[in-house]
Write a protein that holds these residues in place. Structure first.
Motif, PDB file in Angstrom:
ATOM      1  N   TRP A 218       0.839  -1.194   0.000  1.00 54.21           N
ATOM      2  CA  TRP A 218       0.000   0.000   0.000  1.00 54.21           C
ATOM      3  C   TRP A 218       0.876   1.246   0.000  1.00 54.21           C
ATOM      4  N   THR A 219       0.416   2.258  -0.724  1.00 60.47           N
ATOM      5  CA  THR A 219       1.146   3.521  -0.711  1.00 60.47           C
ATOM      6  C   THR A 219       1.202   4.081   0.706  1.00 60.47           C
ATOM      7  N   LEU A 220       0.175   3.764   1.478  1.00 59.15           N
ATOM      8  CA  LEU A 220       0.138   4.199   2.876  1.00 59.15           C
ATOM      9  C   LEU A 220       1.386   3.764   3.626  1.00 59.15           C
ATOM     10  N   PHE A 221       1.823   2.504   3.381  1.00 64.56           N
ATOM     11  CA  PHE A 221       2.963   1.992   4.135  1.00 64.56           C
ATOM     12  C   PHE A 221       4.251   2.691   3.733  1.00 64.56           C
ATOM     13  N   TYR A 222       4.290   3.151   2.461  1.00 58.47           N
ATOM     14  CA  TYR A 222       5.498   3.834   2.006  1.00 58.47           C
ATOM     15  C   TYR A 222       5.485   5.311   2.341  1.00 58.47           C
ATOM     16  N   HIS A 223       4.279   5.894   2.328  1.00 59.46           N
ATOM     17  CA  HIS A 223       4.188   7.341   2.564  1.00 59.46           C
ATOM     18  C   HIS A 223       3.106   7.648   3.590  1.00 59.46           C
ATOM     19  N   PRO A 224       3.304   7.253   4.845  1.00 61.54           N
ATOM     20  CA  PRO A 224       2.248   7.503   5.838  1.00 61.54           C
ATOM     21  C   PRO A 224       1.922   8.984   5.999  1.00 61.54           C
ATOM     22  N   LEU A 225       2.954   9.819   5.951  1.00 64.55           N
ATOM     23  CA  LEU A 225       2.732  11.260   6.126  1.00 64.55           C
ATOM     24  C   LEU A 225       1.848  11.798   5.002  1.00 64.55           C
ATOM     25  N   ALA A 226       2.147  11.335   3.785  1.00 63.29           N
ATOM     26  CA  ALA A 226       1.350  11.780   2.633  1.00 63.29           C
ATOM     27  C   ALA A 226      -0.105  11.356   2.799  1.00 63.29           C
ATOM     28  N   ALA A 227      -0.317  10.160   3.343  1.00 62.26           N
ATOM     29  CA  ALA A 227      -1.692   9.693   3.530  1.00 62.26           C
ATOM     30  C   ALA A 227      -2.435  10.597   4.509  1.00 62.26           C
ATOM     31  N   VAL A 228      -1.748  10.994   5.585  1.00 65.29           N
ATOM     32  CA  VAL A 228      -2.397  11.873   6.567  1.00 65.29           C
ATOM     33  C   VAL A 228      -2.752  13.209   5.928  1.00 65.29           C
ATOM     34  N   ILE A 229      -1.806  13.757   5.161  1.00 64.74           N
ATOM     35  CA  ILE A 229      -2.063  15.057   4.524  1.00 64.74           C
ATOM     36  C   ILE A 229      -3.199  14.922   3.521  1.00 64.74           C
ATOM     37  N   LEU A 230      -3.206  13.810   2.796  1.00 67.51           N
ATOM     38  CA  LEU A 230      -4.289  13.599   1.828  1.00 67.51           C
ATOM     39  C   LEU A 230      -5.635  13.576   2.535  1.00 67.51           C
ATOM     40  N   PHE A 231      -5.680  12.921   3.687  1.00 63.92           N
ATOM     41  CA  PHE A 231      -6.945  12.857   4.428  1.00 63.92           C
ATOM     42  C   PHE A 231      -7.372  14.262   4.856  1.00 63.92           C
ATOM     43  N   ILE A 232      -6.408  15.044   5.324  1.00 64.76           N
ATOM     44  CA  ILE A 232      -6.741  16.405   5.763  1.00 64.76           C
ATOM     45  C   ILE A 232      -7.295  17.219   4.600  1.00 64.76           C
ATOM     46  N   LEU A 368      16.207   4.066  -6.282  1.00 66.80           N
ATOM     47  CA  LEU A 368      16.391   3.490  -4.953  1.00 66.80           C
ATOM     48  C   LEU A 368      15.236   2.548  -4.646  1.00 66.80           C
ATOM     49  N   PRO A 369      15.459   1.587  -3.722  1.00 67.52           N
ATOM     50  CA  PRO A 369      14.318   0.763  -3.294  1.00 67.52           C
ATOM     51  C   PRO A 369      13.252   1.634  -2.641  1.00 67.52           C
ATOM     52  N   GLN A 370      11.983   1.202  -2.786  1.00 66.97           N
ATOM     53  CA  GLN A 370      10.877   2.037  -2.360  1.00 66.97           C
ATOM     54  C   GLN A 370      10.856   2.271  -0.852  1.00 66.97           C
ATOM     55  N   TRP A 371      11.439   1.320  -0.070  1.00 69.91           N
ATOM     56  CA  TRP A 371      11.338   1.510   1.393  1.00 69.91           C
ATOM     57  C   TRP A 371      12.079   2.735   1.883  1.00 69.91           C
ATOM     58  N   VAL A 372      12.957   3.304   1.047  1.00 70.56           N
ATOM     59  CA  VAL A 372      13.650   4.533   1.436  1.00 70.56           C
ATOM     60  C   VAL A 372      12.639   5.625   1.791  1.00 70.56           C
ATOM     61  N   SER A 373      11.466   5.567   1.124  1.00 68.57           N
ATOM     62  CA  SER A 373      10.490   6.624   1.361  1.00 68.57           C
ATOM     63  C   SER A 373       9.990   6.629   2.799  1.00 68.57           C
ATOM     64  N   ILE A 374       9.972   5.450   3.448  1.00 70.04           N
ATOM     65  CA  ILE A 374       9.540   5.422   4.854  1.00 70.04           C
ATOM     66  C   ILE A 374      10.520   6.234   5.691  1.00 70.04           C
ATOM     67  N   VAL A 375      11.832   5.962   5.454  1.00 67.52           N
ATOM     68  CA  VAL A 375      12.862   6.728   6.158  1.00 67.52           C
ATOM     69  C   VAL A 375      12.675   8.214   5.876  1.00 67.52           C
ATOM     70  N   GLY A 376      12.435   8.511   4.584  1.00 71.55           N
ATOM     71  CA  GLY A 376      12.264   9.903   4.188  1.00 71.55           C
ATOM     72  C   GLY A 376      11.102  10.551   4.910  1.00 71.55           C
ATOM     73  N   ASN A 377       9.977   9.827   5.014  1.00 67.15           N
ATOM     74  CA  ASN A 377       8.800  10.369   5.696  1.00 67.15           C
ATOM     75  C   ASN A 377       9.113  10.700   7.144  1.00 67.15           C
ATOM     76  N   VAL A 378       9.778   9.738   7.813  1.00 71.48           N
ATOM     77  CA  VAL A 378      10.112   9.971   9.220  1.00 71.48           C
ATOM     78  C   VAL A 378      11.030  11.173   9.334  1.00 71.48           C
ATOM     79  N   THR A 379      11.997  11.270   8.397  1.00 72.71           N
ATOM     80  CA  THR A 379      12.921  12.405   8.436  1.00 72.71           C
ATOM     81  C   THR A 379      12.171  13.720   8.274  1.00 72.71           C
TER      82      THR A 379
END
Lengths: 419, 190, 256
Positions: A218-232, A368-379
């Motif tokens: 799920w895109t949610l798992f890769y970009h949780p922050l984006a999902a929250v902003i999308l909901f807002i 890059l592998p997609q999981w980098v985006s999780i790190v990026g989101n947290v950063t």
């Protein structure tokens, strides 16, 4: 018999039948959404809610509908008649036509179809730019509110319309950014392809690679922050609390629909709830895995009719959860002030959104592998928090609340002045 | 320089130290990020949403269940009391009509056929829609003839229906006398 | 031969259109010629129908094209001639939508939808917003400010405006009609491929990269300019540091 089978096996006729079914389903769902809203508000306030019409109040929408139909439809004398009548229809129609590209159940084959025949899509229109279509339709939705407010020739309605226009224009930008993140992550503009991309069958998603389970991409798992902003932003686009400044019962006595009554008023409301369902479906398709259930490979990929129906059920269930979330948010949060609303959009959501888009583009560019985006989101979240600490100002919130340092400086100034 | 309005209760002039400035509390980290507080709020609302017990305890399903009232002090529909001979206790003194802040009482008095008083009301109307249920009429009445009852199921399908005349008010007394006895039946001896 | 004839057709229709717009343009102090306007509009649209019929021949899409094109042209005429700006903006939306439908119909889905998002969804909302802010929906003609408020309802130079517009349009129309359309089927077939959005993206990012970047820079400059113009801060009483310092003087009480 063969005729019926052939008709059902043809994508064009199947789409027409499906669109009629969806129209009926959505209208019922919207009516029951209104009941659900009243129930949820009642439950949150320790009440029962409507429970008189039918068992547990389940026939309440029927009673409401009959009431609104037979209510006097007042058309005030001082209004702009053409637009006044047109506005509710615009907002209603625009909210409904977005359903055309929602991928309800994915690809399937009827039992009487050949194994190698092209599969049918449980979707009214499979077009190349499904996502952009939804964005285009959603961007037209503001006209209903704005024109309704203006045509009423009433200052409260007018303020409501103006606020709605400014709000929707502002929140379309972070919305488009988050959609862009979704597009870049799933690498398609077709909603059905976006959903299948989130199954993670082909990609090197960790769960698929390690355990052979799909549905974990799920895109949610890769970009949780984006999902929250999308909901807002979806809340803001649907004019729901805490962003319902266009209605604003307390200060604008109903805002853009102040002058409306009877069925025209009802159309505005049906449109609003239909918009809620569309935007939930849209978010689910882009970020929340569409119809897929993590780990249930058969359901996610099978082309049997049963799997298709189950997938439709899963999709509808996810929509229900989203609508419940909308409602709980509405009955929890107080409304934003207008400057806070604008501040939230322009000073926090747009910069964070831009950072997220850049992050995803960088991942694609460097391969890059997609999981980098999780790190990026947290950063990004950490950086936002850090900026918050350094700037010491609320992202949204009260104006001019002095922080301790500021207070001490002010006090010294005052002492110096006094001598 | 120092006038009366700038003097404290103690009689001396205000000084800077008397002034209390109330600060807005500083925002914490989670308040600045806003979202944690949103989830905090949603936790509260969701807790209430799933707590059936609170609902069962608090909600009164009105037509089936009735509220438990403190009958002695509740101010509902009026009644006109009868004396021990079953006559209307009112002496048409117009005290209640004068006291009424909403002007909802209308009395017409005529000479009484009975020896124990001079006048009695031939007409006694109360507009229940206009009434604000303040209880001033009750307090003004020298013979405790008008009282407010604990009845609150006050419904009608027209405005005329909601103007209670003498007969109707006496009927309210007949209906409620067991629930709420007349306050001081023997005070005047009528 | 045929194309030469069609050019005259196009000029003729354009001429009627010009007359129609001229009589439709609202001008203060001139009697309203509604009947003439409607008649001329009908003639123009009829001429357009005949023109499309000649131009498209027996091709399958001529009905859809004609309907959408007539909607677009009629809407465009009303954009110019409607006396009230809000309605003009709404007719503009009609024009945008029918144009987008035409574009989608020839296979450029992305372009069509982008047109709707950008024009109908963003730019025209802003137009409507501004128009609504600048004037209320009441009839301004009734008020004593009628002549002042008339600035955006009345055409200043209807003759020159119509002339300039229609010379431009006649030129464009003549070029379109004169072009040799025999290779059209091949071109449109190439454009109708499944992944034309992808192709468009590739093209924008390779062949036309500089144009895209330049457009972006231009918009950026415009935005910075707008911010610079808008940023002038009007001093407000609350900005002065006259107000007494809050807290830390005397006793400070925790509110909670």
């Amino acid at each position: 018999m063969d005729f019926i089978k052939d008709t059902l096996a043809d994508q064009f006729w199947f789409s027409i039948i499906l669109s009629l079914a969806i129209f009926g389903g959505i209208m019922t769902a919207v009516a029951y959404c209104i009941l659900l809203e009243r129930k949820v508000s009642a439950w949150i306030q320790d009440r029962y809610g409507p429970n008189r019409v039918g068992p547990k109040g389940l026939l309440q929408p029927l009673a409401d509908g009959v009431k609104l139909l037979f209510k006097e439809d007042i058309v005030p004398g001082h209004i702009e008649k053409t637009l006044f009548i047109l506005a509710p229809f615009i907002s209603f129609v625009v909210a409904l036509i977005g359903f055309a590209v929602i991928p309800w159940g994915g690809a399937f084959r009827w039992p009487w179809m050949a194994e190698d025949a092209a599969p049918l899509y449980c979707q009214v229109a499979t077009i190349d730019i499904g996502l952009l279509y939804i964005l285009a339709v959603a961007s037209l939705g503001v006209y209903g509110v704005v024109l309704g407010g203006w045509a009423s020739n009433n200052k409260y309605a007018f303020y409501g319309g103006i606020r709605a226009a400014a709000q929707m224009l502002s929140y379309e930008i972070p919305l488009a950014m988050m959609v862009l993140v979704g597009i870049l992550t799933t690498r398609s503009l077709r909603l059905e392809e976006m959903v299948t991309a989130q199954l993670g069958v082909d990609s090197a998603a960790p769960m698929a690679a390690l355990f052979g389970l799909n549905g974990f991409a799920w895109t949610l798992f890769y970009h949780p922050l984006a999902a929250v902003i999308l909901f807002i932003t979806a809340l803001a686009e649907a004019n729901r609390a805490p962003f319902d400044l266009a209605e604003c019962e307390q200060e604008l006595i109903g805002g853009f629909h102040t002058e409306y009554s009877g069925m025209k008023w009802a159309l505005f409301f049906l449109g609003e709830y239909a918009h809620m369902i569309t935007s939930s479906a849209f978010m689910i398709a882009i970020f929340f895995g569409g119809y897929c259930v993590p780990g249930w490979t058969w359901l996610n990929t099978s082309d049997s009719v049963l799997a298709m129906l189950l997938r439709g059920g899963v999709f509808s269930f996810k929509i229900l959860l989203f609508i419940m979330a909308y409602m709980v948010v509405r009955w929890t949060l107080p409304r934003f002030r207008f400057d806070q609303l604008m501040q939230l959009a322009w000073k926090s959501l747009v910069p964070i959104g831009g950072a997220l888009v850049l992050l995803q583009v960088w991942i694609l560019y460097k391969d890059l592998p997609q999981w980098v985006s999780i790190v990026g989101n947290v950063t990004i979240l950490a950086v936002v928090a850090l900026i918050g600490v350094v700037v010491q100002k609320p992202i949204t919130g009260r104006q001019r609340s002095l922080i301790k340092k500021e207070r001490i400086v002010r006090m010294r100034e005052a002492l110096v002045q006094r001598g | 320089m120092v006038n009366e309005t700038t003097q404290s209760a103690a009689g001396r002039a205000w000084t800077e130290t008397d002034v209390v400035y109330v600060d807005q509390p500083e925002l914490t980290m989670s308040e600045r990020l806003y979202l944690p507080q949103v989830f905090g709020g949603m936790k509260t609302t969701l807790r209430h949403m799933f707590k059936m017990r609170l609902r069962k305890e608090k909600v009164v399903q009105y037509p089936e269940q009735k509220r438990q009232l403190r009958k002695e002090i509740y101010r509902g529909v009026h009644r006109l009391n009868r004396d021990d001979q079953g006559r209307v206790a009112c002496v048409a003194c117009f005290m209640c009509e004068t006291a009424c802040p909403a002007h909802c009482i209308h009395i017409e008095g005529v000479e009484s056929p009975w020896p124990d008083r001079e006048k009695y009301p031939i007409k006694f109307d109360i507009d229940e829609l206009r009434c604000i249920y303040c209880g001033m009429c009750e307090e003004a009445c020298p013979v405790d003839a008008i009282e407010l009852t604990p009845e609150y199921h006050l419904v009608g399908s027209s405005r005329d229906e909601m103007i209670f005349d003498k007969e109707k008010l006496l009927m309210v007394y007949d209906r409620t006398k067991d629930e709420k006895p007349r306050k001081n039946p023997m005070i005047t001896g009528y | 031969m045929l194309s030469q004839q069609l050019v005259y057709w196009a000029y003729g229709v354009g001429g009627f259109g010009a007359l129609c717009v001229y009589f439709g343009l609202p001008k203060e102090g001139r009697p309203e010629r509604r009947g003439l306007f409607v008649l001329l509009l009908a003639v123009t649209l009829g001429g357009l129908v005949l023109l499309f019929d000649r131009l498209l021949g027996e091709s399958a899409n001529r009905f859809v094209f004609s309907i959408l094109a007539l909607l677009g042209v009629g809407g465009a005429v009303r954009v110019v001639t409607h006396p009230r700006p809000v309605y003009s903006a709404l007719y503009f939306i009609l024009v945008v939508l029918s144009t987008a439908a035409l574009i989608i119909y020839v296979g450029a889905e992305f372009l069509g939808v982008a047109l709707v998002i950008v024009y109908a969804g963003a730019i025209l909302v802003t137009y409507v917003f501004v128009i609504m802010l600048s004037q209320q929906s009441t009839e301004a003609t009734e008020s004593r400010f009628a002549s002042v408020l008339d600035y955006d309802r009345s055409a200043r130079e209807p003759v020159w405006a119509v002339l300039a517009g229609f010379i431009l349009m006649a030129t464009v129309a003549a070029i379109i009609v004169k072009r040799d359309w025999s290779d059209w089927d091949e071109v449109s077939a190439a454009a109708m491929t499944e992944k034309n959005t992808l192709e468009l993206g590739k093209m924008l990012m390779t062949e036309f990269a500089i144009s895209v970047e330049l457009a972006g820079v231009l918009l950026m400059v415009a935005m910075i300019g707008a911010i610079a113009v808008a940023k002038k801060r009007i001093p407000h009483a609350s900005d002065a540091v006259e107000s007494p310092p809050r807290g830390e003087v005397g006793k400070t009480v925790d509110p909670f």
